[in-house]
Each structure stands twice: as C-alpha cells, then as structure tokens.
Design an enzyme around this catalytic site. Structure first.
Site, short mmCIF file in Angstrom:
data_model
loop_
_atom_site.label_atom_id
_atom_site.label_comp_id
_atom_site.label_asym_id
_atom_site.label_seq_id
_atom_site.Cartn_x
_atom_site.Cartn_y
_atom_site.Cartn_z
N ASP A 105 0.81 -1.22 0.00
CA ASP A 105 0.00 0.00 0.00
C ASP A 105 0.84 1.27 0.00
O ASP A 105 0.29 2.38 0.10
CB ASP A 105 -0.98 -0.03 1.17
CG ASP A 105 -2.04 -1.11 0.96
OD1 ASP A 105 -2.56 -1.20 -0.16
OD2 ASP A 105 -2.32 -1.87 1.90
N ASP A 166 -6.46 -5.67 -5.14
CA ASP A 166 -6.26 -4.26 -4.79
C ASP A 166 -4.90 -3.74 -5.27
O ASP A 166 -4.72 -2.54 -5.48
CB ASP A 166 -6.32 -4.05 -3.26
CG ASP A 166 -7.36 -4.88 -2.54
OD1 ASP A 166 -7.78 -5.92 -3.08
OD2 ASP A 166 -7.74 -4.52 -1.42
#
Ligand code: GLY
Length: 390
Positions: A105, A166
């Site tokens: 992330d 993701d």
C-alpha cells in the site's frame, strides 16, 4: 441518464463533500490522522496500537491527506494547503523512520501525498520520499513468481507469494518513478505483476478473486482465497472496484497489454450486479434481499474507474455509456450516502471495511470519502492525484 441533468446535483455533492472535509479538519486539527473509518459516523483520532492516537500508521492515512490536497487544488484555500503540507511532512518522516512500510500500500500512501505535494507544491523532500516508496514497492517484486507480494515481510510464511486484486491500484507509483528515473525495472515489474493478476485473479466472466497464492520460488499458481470477501470463490465488491480502476489506470502506461478491455469486463460484471438503488452490497455474490450491508466505497472507486475507462475508450458510444454509468453511480451515492453535519462527519456514509471482522460496518471510510471526492473533483475539471502526470 442525461449528462446535463447530473451537473447541478453533482456540483452540490462536491460542495457538501468539501464542507464535510473542512469540518473534520476543524475537529481533528492538521496533525491528527483519522481512523480508517468513522466511529458512530464521526472520525476520531486513529487508534492503532502501539502508536500514539492520531499517528501516521496503517494503510489509509494517505486518503485523508489526499483529500486535503485535492480540496486545496479545488479551492486554493491556504488552511487546506498548510494542513496537507504538514501531513506530507509526516509521510516524509514515516519513510525515513521506516514506520509500517512492509506492504504494497506504499502506492496509495505516497502517490496521494508526496507525489501530489511534488506536483502541486514542489514541496522539498516529497519527491525523494515518494521515490524511496517506489523503490520499496519494487523491492517486494519476486522475479521467480513475477509478482509484487501484497502483505507482510518477504519471508512471512503466510504471505509469501500472495497477491490481492487491490494491488493494481498501487502500481501507478512505479510508473511515476519509472518516468522520473528512466529505469525500466519499475514498468517491467508492474507489467509482470499485472499479467499474473489477470491470469489468476480475473475470471472468464469478469469477476475477480480477492487474493491468490503462488509458490514464491517457482511461481507455480496454487489457489485463490479471500480476506474480506464472503467466500474464496465469491466476488468481494471493493476488490472488484479496485480491479476496475487499477486496470484502467495501468492501461495508460502499458497500452499494449489490453488492460482496458479487462477493466471493461470487470466494470460490466460490477454494474450487472447492482441492486435497484445502485449501491453495491459488500460482496457481489450476496442476494439483494439478504439484508447484508452495502459498501458505498466500492461504488465510489468503481465510479472513478468508469470515468477513467470512458476517458480512454476510442469509441464515442461506449465512452458515453461508461461516463453515464459513472454519473448514475455518483448521483445514487449523493442521494443515499452523502454525509452532512450535524448528524455525520464522514463524506460518504454506508461503507464497510471488513464485514466478517465486524470492522467499520455501515460507517464512512477514508478511501470511500477520497474516491467519491476524487470522482466529483474530476467531473469539475480538477486535477486529481490518481491521474498520471502525462
Ligand atoms: N485494500 C484494502 C481494502 O480495500 O480494504
């Protein structure tokens, strides 16, 4: 959908979102990071042990700073800029101090903060920190498997060789770094990761698995699984939305891969499974009358993806179709999920972080707020941090 009919409501949606963001900034102050989600509909200081309340830790703090940069870009207000600058300084410090960086992330965290600050404000130190973030993300690439490992340290027995849908959203940071440095390794890693994502997470009907496990040493595909979805073989709504937007954004940089067609297939699957009010249930496999909660954040991310698809499609009719679908989603979000004080502090209500863990269920989420605001800002003609410079 008649596009002119959407202009006024979406303009008022944008102003309302802006008011909510400024309200939260006034409540928390510039140096406190909010929680991943609201708590009883208001954001409080982030609490993640062992860090101090409000600390810059976890994967979602960049969505808050990203909202502030975007709000400043829209309004020119100095209070927003000053808060965004202070928080970006915290991201520079976070990189230098090595706080909570062992995950993919880094893309979300540094693209929306340091890359934004470099582009909007030429903020000293921001570019260097974003380049370090890109290097760290590249360091997660496992060449034998052709993947960027999503979570955990590279020797974590549970996470070795695992990717999640993701992850496509984190790759624009690599493209940015590749363009800046001229190093092909960034784009090569993104390309190989996307090829494997498409081959193993994207199904023939356009649905996605949430996560997939490979043998990290040989690259042999092992099995799909889920973390936040209803079942290993279901289709987690937010994962599908990350796939739509992530593939569409990567198409800008790797046009020969055919990622736009994949994004369109994922979008068609998503749109075909929306209930009557267009707000997705948290897993697309759930019956619409199941009583399960909606995840508005999936729709906000999907709306950004649909706008990006529409932007890149060559055919006028198809462009109009996906843009109209994006407008319809945003109007539905505005009608049923827009937060407003005094009742709620979040921008976009009715999100779900993790249903099975009972985390952030029927709350605003930082990413739902961010992507709803980004889509509205984009429609208003404003630069957005997710969009590449070129
Ligand atoms: N990327 C993690 C989530 O969407 O919850």
């Amino acid at each position: 959908m008649n596009a002119p009919d959407a202009v006024l409501p979406l303009r008022s949606a944008l102003h309302l979102a802006l008011r909510q963001i400024e309200g939260t900034l006034a409540e928390l102050g510039p140096d406190t990071f909010p929680g991943d989600t609201s708590d009883a509909q208001f954001y409080g200081p982030r609490r993640l042990d062992p860090a101090a309340p409000g600390a810059n830790i976890g994967w979602t703090t960049g969505f808050w700073t990203g909202q502030l940069w975007l709000a400043h870009a829209l309004t020119g207000r100095q209070a927003l800029r000053l808060a965004a600058v202070r928080q970006t300084a915290s991201f520079i410090h976070r990189m230098n101090a090595g706080v909570d960086l062992e995950h993919h992330d880094l893309g979300f965290l540094y693209q929306l903060t340091c890359v934004a600050a470099d582009r909007l404000d030429a903020m000293p130190g921001a570019r260097g920190a974003a380049l370090h973030a890109a290097e760290r993300l590249l360091g997660r690439f496992r060449p034998q498997a052709g993947i960027i490992q999503s979570w955990g340290s590279l020797d974590d027995p549970l996470q070795r060789g695992r990717i999640i849908i993701d992850g496509a959203m984190n790759l624009p940071l690599l493209h940015w770094a590749g363009a800046l440095t001229g190093r092909a390794a960034f784009a090569d890693a993104a390309r190989r990761h996307l090829e494997r994502t498409r081959a193993h997470l994207l199904r023939p009907d356009g649905a996605t698995y949430h996560t997939y496990h490979f043998d990290p040493d040989t690259g042999a595909p092992l099995r799909p699984s889920t973390h936040q979805g209803a079942a290993d073989d279901s289709c987690w709504a937010r994962g599908q939305a990350w796939g739509i937007y992530g593939f569409a954004l990567n198409h800008r940089h790797l046009p020969d891969l055919g990622l736009l067609d994949d994004a369109v297939r994922m979008a068609d699957y998503f749109l075909a499974r929306l209930p009557h009010d267009r707000i997705a249930l948290w897993d697309l496999s759930l019956a619409h009358d199941s009583g399960e909660p909606r995840d508005s954040s999936a729709c906000a991310i999907a709306a950004c993806g649909l706008l990006e698809i529409a932007h890149q499609l060559p055919d006028d009719t198809a462009r109009r179709y996906y843009r109209d679908e994006a407008l319809a989603l945003l109007l539905a979000l505005h009608a049923t999920c827009a937060g407003e004080r005094p009742g709620c502090g979040g921008v976009l209500l009715h999100g779900v972080y993790h249903r099975a863990a009972n985390l952030g269920v029927d709350e605003a989420t930082l990413w739902g707020d961010y992507y709803y605001f980004e889509a509205l800002a984009r429609l208003a003609g404003c630069w957005t941090p997710s969009m590449p410079a070129a």
